[in-house]
Design an enzyme around this catalytic site. Structure first.
Site, PDB file in Angstrom:
ATOM      1  N   HIS A 503       0.826  -1.216   0.000  1.00 13.59           N
ATOM      2  CA  HIS A 503       0.000   0.000   0.000  1.00 13.59           C
ATOM      3  C   HIS A 503       0.851   1.254   0.000  1.00 13.59           C
ATOM      4  O   HIS A 503       0.568   2.193   0.742  1.00 13.59           O
ATOM      5  CB  HIS A 503      -0.892   0.041   1.247  1.00 13.59           C
ATOM      6  CG  HIS A 503      -2.088  -0.832   1.149  1.00 13.59           C
ATOM      7  ND1 HIS A 503      -3.130  -0.764   2.018  1.00 13.59           N
ATOM      8  CD2 HIS A 503      -2.421  -1.791   0.257  1.00 13.59           C
ATOM      9  CE1 HIS A 503      -4.053  -1.649   1.696  1.00 13.59           C
ATOM     10  NE2 HIS A 503      -3.627  -2.307   0.623  1.00 13.59           N
TER      11      HIS A 503
HETATM   12  C1  LIG Z   1      -2.197  -8.483  -2.694  1.00  8.17           C
HETATM   13  C2  LIG Z   1      -2.699  -7.069  -2.792  1.00  8.17           C
HETATM   14  C3  LIG Z   1      -3.886  -6.711  -2.148  1.00  8.17           C
HETATM   15  C4  LIG Z   1      -4.361  -5.411  -2.246  1.00  8.17           C
HETATM   16  N1  LIG Z   1      -5.564  -5.118  -1.691  1.00  8.17           N
HETATM   17  C5  LIG Z   1      -6.070  -3.875  -1.834  1.00  8.17           C
HETATM   18  C6  LIG Z   1      -7.374  -3.579  -1.358  1.00  8.17           C
HETATM   19  O1  LIG Z   1      -8.084  -4.437  -0.815  1.00  8.17           O
HETATM   20  N2  LIG Z   1      -7.829  -2.302  -1.521  1.00  8.17           N
HETATM   21  C7  LIG Z   1      -7.081  -1.324  -2.104  1.00  8.17           C
HETATM   22  O2  LIG Z   1      -7.532  -0.176  -2.178  1.00  8.17           O
HETATM   23  N3  LIG Z   1      -5.847  -1.606  -2.601  1.00  8.17           N
HETATM   24  C8  LIG Z   1      -5.339  -2.845  -2.492  1.00  8.17           C
HETATM   25  N4  LIG Z   1      -4.101  -3.130  -3.032  1.00  8.17           N
HETATM   26  C9  LIG Z   1      -3.341  -2.057  -3.697  1.00  8.17           C
HETATM   27  C10 LIG Z   1      -3.767  -1.864  -5.162  1.00  8.17           C
HETATM   28  O3  LIG Z   1      -3.529  -3.022  -5.906  1.00  8.17           O
HETATM   29  C11 LIG Z   1      -3.024  -0.672  -5.744  1.00  8.17           C
HETATM   30  O4  LIG Z   1      -3.307   0.465  -4.958  1.00  8.17           O
HETATM   31  C12 LIG Z   1      -3.390  -0.337  -7.176  1.00  8.17           C
HETATM   32  O5  LIG Z   1      -3.348  -1.448  -8.014  1.00  8.17           O
HETATM   33  C13 LIG Z   1      -2.450   0.743  -7.687  1.00  8.17           C
HETATM   34  O6  LIG Z   1      -2.820   1.148  -8.963  1.00  8.17           O
HETATM   35  P1  LIG Z   1      -1.730   1.695 -10.013  1.00  8.17           P
HETATM   36  O7  LIG Z   1      -2.403   1.869 -11.308  1.00  8.17           O
HETATM   37  O8  LIG Z   1      -1.029   2.868  -9.416  1.00  8.17           O
HETATM   38  O9  LIG Z   1      -0.649   0.551 -10.078  1.00  8.17           O
HETATM   39  P2  LIG Z   1      -0.841  -0.943 -10.585  1.00  8.17           P
HETATM   40  O10 LIG Z   1      -2.254  -1.333 -10.504  1.00  8.17           O
HETATM   41  O11 LIG Z   1       0.162  -1.766  -9.861  1.00  8.17           O
HETATM   42  O12 LIG Z   1      -0.457  -0.872 -12.110  1.00  8.17           O
HETATM   43  C14 LIG Z   1       0.823  -0.495 -12.535  1.00  8.17           C
HETATM   44  C15 LIG Z   1       1.199  -1.327 -13.753  1.00  8.17           C
HETATM   45  O13 LIG Z   1       2.400  -0.800 -14.297  1.00  8.17           O
HETATM   46  C16 LIG Z   1       3.219  -1.875 -14.757  1.00  8.17           C
HETATM   47  N5  LIG Z   1       4.612  -1.382 -14.778  1.00  8.17           N
HETATM   48  C17 LIG Z   1       5.402  -1.097 -13.725  1.00  8.17           C
HETATM   49  N6  LIG Z   1       6.580  -0.621 -14.149  1.00  8.17           N
HETATM   50  C18 LIG Z   1       6.532  -0.598 -15.499  1.00  8.17           C
HETATM   51  C19 LIG Z   1       7.445  -0.176 -16.504  1.00  8.17           C
HETATM   52  N7  LIG Z   1       8.645   0.341 -16.198  1.00  8.17           N
HETATM   53  N8  LIG Z   1       7.070  -0.295 -17.821  1.00  8.17           N
HETATM   54  C20 LIG Z   1       5.840  -0.799 -18.149  1.00  8.17           C
HETATM   55  N9  LIG Z   1       4.945  -1.210 -17.220  1.00  8.17           N
HETATM   56  C21 LIG Z   1       5.283  -1.085 -15.915  1.00  8.17           C
HETATM   57  C22 LIG Z   1       2.969  -2.978 -13.765  1.00  8.17           C
HETATM   58  O14 LIG Z   1       3.247  -4.242 -14.338  1.00  8.17           O
HETATM   59  C23 LIG Z   1       1.490  -2.780 -13.434  1.00  8.17           C
HETATM   60  O15 LIG Z   1       0.658  -3.584 -14.228  1.00  8.17           O
HETATM   61  C24 LIG Z   1      -3.614  -4.426  -2.958  1.00  8.17           C
HETATM   62  C25 LIG Z   1      -2.426  -4.788  -3.607  1.00  8.17           C
HETATM   63  C26 LIG Z   1      -1.981  -6.089  -3.535  1.00  8.17           C
HETATM   64  C27 LIG Z   1      -0.736  -6.456  -4.264  1.00  8.17           C
END
Ligand SMILES: Cc1cc2nc3c(=O)[nH]c(=O)nc-3n(C[C@H](O)[C@H](O)[C@H](O)COP(=O)(O)OP(=O)(O)OC[C@H]3O[C@@H](n4cnc5c(N)ncnc54)[C@H](O)[C@@H]3O)c2cc1C
Length: 574
Positions: A503
């Site tokens: 988180h």
């Molecule tokens: C096990 C688990 C349980 C969780 N439970 C909760 C919950 O119950 N409630 C909640 O609010 N949040 C929860 N979270 C957190 C939530 O998943 C994240 O807050 C959310 O996914 C973040 O969104 P984002 O788009 O910023 O990043 P992400 O969803 O992680 O997406 C980022 C993407 O960028 C890609 N990426 C990274 N670096 C590069 C690069 N250099 N080049 C190309 N692609 C790249 C990654 O592969 C990924 O697919 C949980 C997370 C996990 C792992």
């Protein structure tokens, strides 16, 4: 080597990237998203292999290929975090997340001002770098609503336009309308928790989840299989970006997703603009480029900071968009307080169903209680659920910490475990953490990833006086609730050692001016108007609530600003 041109390039097709692609695509903008992982489908998530998905965390990045390192302070050598789970495929972390979907409180956006108003400036720890958000809850409310309805969130309103409703969270900030779907079914841990916390005078309610309680938009309701967090949903009832925003983006005809594409640099010229990004292609080729009018960095906290640092040039020697010097700083996480309650007189079968049914109290979160004379500020949301956080029977068993006096092996362990495995509940306090400038991400000089790029390194330790006192307070509340549940045994689990979890927030924080922050409220960098960085890296404070619904609401708000204002008049958004 390939070069393509587009209106918008997005790095990362997770929570942020998927929503942005759909919204900008619908408005007629050409969008390319680069995603380092694969694009899986609902059918790929059956069978629900507990060893593969929960114990080995198959959906998280491979630590050997994508290491993130950690050290508690600047005087210690870093080591690779072995247990870090976050997004690594199209849909990002939402594919295997727990899907708890909170709105922050009004107060969560104004921690600095409200603390000073209620308790005086001295209540803020001297070394904390806490600032207010540059936006209010009221400004974000329509976008929270948008996220809940577009994606599908189940819950019960507790505050409809100021009218308090029992059974919902009466301490939530006012919402214009109820959730699109009713809450999930209550499990035995939830109903026990509800009775016990009511007895204590608190206000329990069913936790809102981005999991369908009923069929919605062509997807089925939850089957309560229990293989939820750590797993992709095998029927598509979890409202992950994989089954919500990405198919919508596809339908626009303006979206292209390149999987297996690892972005390693944001390209800039000397005119104060970025021109696109460079990435390693799926075939390992290095010099692939996307040229774009707008670049959006959305790869979650670690790679947000790393990419900007890797993209330094003569003009931007300290990393892109870092003239403030705040890049990488003010990193926060949630600190987990945990206790167990075990019953002689009842079974609770907590490994059944997602902890979607879990119940929560918000009474000791944020500034919902009087902190005068407590010696700390802020709090935690407290809930009851499975020890294994939905990982199924094996995870529940492995995460059940034995109380003091019970051995961890042999006959004593066997007897306690076999009696209480189906009779115990984990009580958790997901605790807010204040920002501190010294908690930061930078580039590890010693550890490289599979592409030869320096790993993101975190310098982080939550054990500061304000946070330690808060954790102790929350732990005492957990024990009080366990006793009130009528448990025969109530005991606390050891505090987390301080290593980071999934988180993370901060590192590219937003603020109301370029002196104290890297981006404005739209995630637009102060230094380079056609460069946006969006996600929890923008959060100035962490709240006791899980971050994703707020990330998603912010993304809808930014999409709206790009489509309706930036596109017509490119430049700083105010
Ligand atoms: C096990 C688990 C349980 C969780 N439970 C909760 C919950 O119950 N409630 C909640 O609010 N949040 C929860 N979270 C957190 C939530 O998943 C994240 O807050 C959310 O996914 C973040 O969104 P984002 O788009 O910023 O990043 P992400 O969803 O992680 O997406 C980022 C993407 O960028 C890609 N990426 C990274 N670096 C590069 C690069 N250099 N080049 C190309 N692609 C790249 C990654 O592969 C990924 O697919 C949980 C997370 C996990 C792992």
């Amino acid at each position: 080597m390939a070069t393509e041109k587009t209106d918008v390039v997005i790095v990362g097709a997770g929570a942020v990237g998927g929503i942005l692609a759909a919204e900008l695509g619908k408005a007629g903008m050409k969008v390319i998203a680069l995603e380092r992982g694969p694009r899986l489908a609902t059918k790929d998530f059956a069978p629900q292999d507990e060893l593969r998905y929960f114990q080995r965390q198959d959906l998280r990045p491979d630590v050997k290929r994508q290491p993130v390192t950690w050290r508690p302070n600047a005087n210690t050598r870093s080591s690779v975090i072995q247990s870090l789970s976050y997004g690594n495929q199209a849909g990002g972390g939402t594919v295997h997340y727990g899907a708890v979907s909170w709105r922050f409180h009004e107060d969560d956006f104004r921690v600095r001002s409200n603390t000073i108003a209620h308790y005086g400036a001295s209540a803020i720890p001297e070394d904390s770098s806490v600032i207010d958000w540059p936006l209010s809850y009221a400004e974000l409310e329509p976008f929270y609503d948008r996220a809940e309805y577009d994606l599908g969130v189940s819950g019960k309103a507790g505050n409809l336009q100021g009218r308090k409703i029992e059974g919902g969270n009466v301490l939530e900030s006012p919402r214009k309308r109820d959730y699109p779907l009713p809450p999930l079914q209550v499990d035995q841990a939830g109903s026990n928790f509800e009775a016990a916390t009511k007895k204590l005078g608190y206000h329990p309610f069913s936790t809102p989840r981005a999991i369908l309680s009923q069929p919605y938009k062509g997807r089925p309701g939850c089957s309560y299989c229990g293989a939820c967090q750590g797993f992709g949903c095998h029927i598509g009832a979890k409202s992950s970006i994989l089954v919500t925003a990405l198919p919508e983006a596809d339908k626009t005809g303006n979206f292209k997703l390149i999987t297996g594409a690892m972005t390693y640099r944001v390209n800039s010229d000397n005119s104060g603009k970025v021109t696109g990004v460079s990435y390693f292609g799926p075939d390992g080729s290095r010099d692939n480029t996307i040229e774009a009018e707008i670049v959006v960095i959305a790869p979650f906290v670690y790679d947000c900071v790393r990419l900007l640092m890797l993209s330094k040039t003569e003009k931007y020697p300290n990393g892109l968009a870092n003239s403030s010097g705040h890049l990488g700083k003010h990193v926060m996480s949630h600190i987990g307080a945990r206790a167990f309650a075990a019953f002689d007189d009842r079974h609770v079968n907590i490994y059944m169903g997602p902890s979607a049914q879990k119940h929560t109290i918000d009474d000791f979160n944020a500034d919902n209680f009087d902190h005068k004379d407590l010696g700390f500020i802020r709090g935690a949301q407290i809930s009851a659920g499975p020890a294994g956080l939905e990982g199924g029977p094996i995870a529940t068993a492995m995460n059940m910490v034995m109380p003091q006096g019970v051995p961890r092996w042999g006959a004593g362990f066997r007897d306690f475990f076999s009696k209480y495995y189906t009779r115990h509940v984990a009580l958790t306090g997901q605790t807010e953490e204040l920002p501190y400038a010294a908690q930061m991400i930078d580039l590890d000089p010693d550890v490289k990833d599979a592409f030869g790029l320096p790993a993101p390194r975190m310098t982080y330790d939550w054990r500061r006086p304000n946070e330690v006192k808060r954790m102790e307070f929350v732990n005492q509340k957990l024990l009080e609730i366990g006793r009130s549940m009528g448990a025969a045994h109530v005991w606390r689990a050891p505090s987390s050692p301080g290593a980071p979890g999934s988180h993370h927030q901060g590192g590219v924080r937003m603020g109301s001016n370029p002196r104290e922050s890297v981006v404005n409220k739209y995630g637009q960098t102060w230094d380079i108007p056609n460069l946006f960085v969006i996600g929890s890296s923008n959060f100035p404070t962490s709240a006791g609530f899980n971050p994703t619904l707020t990330i998603q609401a912010l993304t809808y708000m930014t999409a709206d600003a790009i489509v309706n204002r930036y596109r017509k008049s490119p430049g700083p958004l105010v």
